[in-house]
Write an enzyme that holds these catalytic residues in place. Structure first.
Site, PDB file in Angstrom:
ATOM      1  N   LYS A 202      26.919  56.969  23.733  1.00  0.00           N
ATOM      2  CA  LYS A 202      28.158  56.284  24.118  1.00  0.00           C
ATOM      3  C   LYS A 202      28.234  56.010  25.610  1.00  0.00           C
ATOM      4  O   LYS A 202      27.435  56.518  26.398  1.00  0.00           O
ATOM      5  CB  LYS A 202      29.375  57.088  23.654  1.00  0.00           C
ATOM      6  CG  LYS A 202      29.314  57.580  22.232  1.00  0.00           C
ATOM      7  CD  LYS A 202      29.397  56.474  21.168  1.00  0.00           C
ATOM      8  CE  LYS A 202      28.974  57.048  19.836  1.00  0.00           C
ATOM      9  NZ  LYS A 202      29.586  56.486  18.666  1.00  0.00           N
TER      10      LYS A 202
HETATM   11  C1  PLP Z   1      29.892  57.290  17.399  1.00  0.00           C
HETATM   12  C2  PLP Z   1      31.024  56.817  16.580  1.00  0.00           C
HETATM   13  C3  PLP Z   1      31.849  57.701  15.869  1.00  0.00           C
HETATM   14  C4  PLP Z   1      31.543  59.170  15.702  1.00  0.00           C
HETATM   15  O1  PLP Z   1      31.425  59.886  16.871  1.00  0.00           O
HETATM   16  P1  PLP Z   1      30.553  61.250  16.867  1.00  0.00           P
HETATM   17  O2  PLP Z   1      30.770  61.788  18.227  1.00  0.00           O
HETATM   18  O3  PLP Z   1      29.137  60.860  16.591  1.00  0.00           O
HETATM   19  O4  PLP Z   1      31.106  62.127  15.808  1.00  0.00           O
HETATM   20  C5  PLP Z   1      32.945  57.195  15.203  1.00  0.00           C
HETATM   21  N1  PLP Z   1      33.232  55.883  15.230  1.00  0.00           N
HETATM   22  C6  PLP Z   1      32.458  54.998  15.878  1.00  0.00           C
HETATM   23  C7  PLP Z   1      32.861  53.559  15.888  1.00  0.00           C
HETATM   24  C8  PLP Z   1      31.319  55.433  16.565  1.00  0.00           C
HETATM   25  O5  PLP Z   1      30.561  54.535  17.201  1.00  0.00           O
END
Ligand code: PLP
Length: 424
Positions: A202
């Protein structure tokens, strides 16, 4: 005659190197050392005379987004789970989920025994279509979740209006949109709550991590309890060596706490965030222009967007290429030309291999429930068309210099003119 494609043994257009992700800085390392030396590695450890890094990050991220409250969490999935439960969503409730997203957007809803109602998207942005939401609502709908996908912001004006009209909480899944703004305000602040992920890929990351923001004090208090087994911080600082969390037990929780190490890393990573977002934005604008000129369709964002955040650089293939070559082959050829992982967009959730409610016996909650969550009952033509035509390039590509954007465009051009060599 076209040059031989790199995937067939020819020379690559550009063999890098590309910027890495994640990137650490001085502050990240300094903060991590401080946690190691502090003898407090979790908010559930003893108070050592200073606020925890978790509380500091919560305040810093609230200030960054402009929200009144921020409750950090262990993952984005935990953040979504907490946001849904804090809004009172639970067993057998229906929750609107956009038809294209990372699987967690839907599996988090299932995780609280609620029913993800997969809903179609706007073909230009890939984000939840407000008109389709109106159609998907039933008397059992208890929340609308929206994902700001790739580099787009959803049509928040219309989604907020639908949510208000039906008096249903809107939850923004901002896992891909740290720093994106709509109408001048940060995403995550348009509904009841905004959930973020700080997983490795992210735009703001500590490897794993998450956070929920809200302007609602009562919701923030429930979130705090949900993430720490029914405990929250005491009003007054505790005595030295006492536990800082008190067992108020206003609502039973789970352990979704962000560790002190993760919070300390996030404090360091916040510092360069806006500069990185701005650089990606500049490069993406250049690339949008170059690729549009070649007949590709860069992902669009809703009209109210005032600042995009580029989690992935998403671009649609022209129809003939999508049909004759397909995104999978195009992505593989492009990846070889650029020495960069270029992926296809997530498959629509009704045919996404990761979304398998029936592979987990915990969701065997009776025929009515299994019928309701069956992915095959949903019809998502726009989501399917979007995912079958779109490529997603990693955001570290956009941290390179402007020359690199010309190379990216040259690689698209080279692969596009080699249709004959690629046709299977
Ligand atoms: C990465 C992501 C998640 C989940 O986040 P995690 O930290 O991996 O649990 C949920 N929604 C979207 C749109 C994502 O890109």
């Amino acid at each position: 005659m076209a040059d031989t494609l790199a995937i067939h043994g020819g020379n690559a257009v550009f063999d890098g190197p590309w910027p890495n992700w994640p990137q650490s800085n001085e502050a990240t390392r300094r903060n991590l050392d401080a946690v190691l030396a502090s003898h407090r590695w979790s908010i559930s450890g003893q108070y050592r005379g200073e606020d925890s890094w978790e509380e500091r990050f919560g305040r810093a991220f609230a200030a960054y987004t402009g929200a009144r409250w921020c409750v950090p969490a262990s993952t984005g999935t935990a953040s979504l789970t907490m946001a849904l439960e804090a809004c009172g969503v639970g067993a057998h409730d229906e929750v609107i989920v956009p038809g294209v997203s990372w699987v967690a957007s839907a599996s988090a809803v299932l995780g609280i025994n609620a029913i993800p109602v997969l809903t179609d998207v706007d073909p230009r942005t890939g984000c939840l279509d407000p008109a389709q939401v109106e159609r998907a609502l039933t008397p059992r709908t208890r929340a609308i979740t929206v994902v700001h996908l790739g580099s787009a912001v959803a049509d928040l004006d219309r989604l907020v209006a639908v949510a208000r009209k039906h008096d249903i909480p809107l939850i923004e899944d901002c896992a891909q949109a740290h720093g994106a703004r709509y109408d001048g305000r940060h995403v995550g602040r348009f509904g009841a709550a905004g959930a973020f992920s700080m997983q490795h890929s992210k735009l703001l990351t500590s490897g794993e991590g998450g956070a929920v923001i809200t302007d609602d004090a009562a919701l923030a208090r429930r979130l705090a309890h949900l993430r720490a087994d029914g405990r929250t911080f005491s009003e007054q600082p505790p005595a030295l060596d006492e536990m800082a969390l008190v067992e108020t037990a206003e609502i039973m929780g789970s352990n979704y706490c962000l560790s002190e190490f993760h919070a300390a890393i996030l404090m360091g990573q916040l510092e360069p965030l806006d500069d990185q977002l701005a650089q990606r934005r500049r490069n993406a604008e250049v690339l949008d222009g170059l690729l549009s000129g070649l007949g590709f369709a860069p992902q669009q964002t809703s009209a109210g967007t005032t600042a995009r955040a580029h989690y992935t650089y998403v671009v649609g293939l022209p129809e003939t290429l999508a049909r004759e070559v397909g995104v999978e082959r195009f992505a593989a050829a492009l990846a070889a030309e650029l020495h960069l992982p270029c992926k296809t967009m997530y498959a629509a959730l009704n045919r996404n291999r990761l979304y398998q409610p029936f592979s987990r016996t915990r969701f065997a909650l009776g025929k009515e429930f299994t019928d309701a969550v069956d992915p095959s009952r949903f019809h998502l033509p726009a989501a399917d068309a979007f995912s079958r035509a779109s490529l997603a390039l990693p955001h570290r590509m956009l941290l390179a210099d402007a020359d690199a954007m010309a190379r990216v465009a040259a690689a698209f051009e080279k692969v596009a003119r080699s249709v004959d060599a690629l046709r299977g």
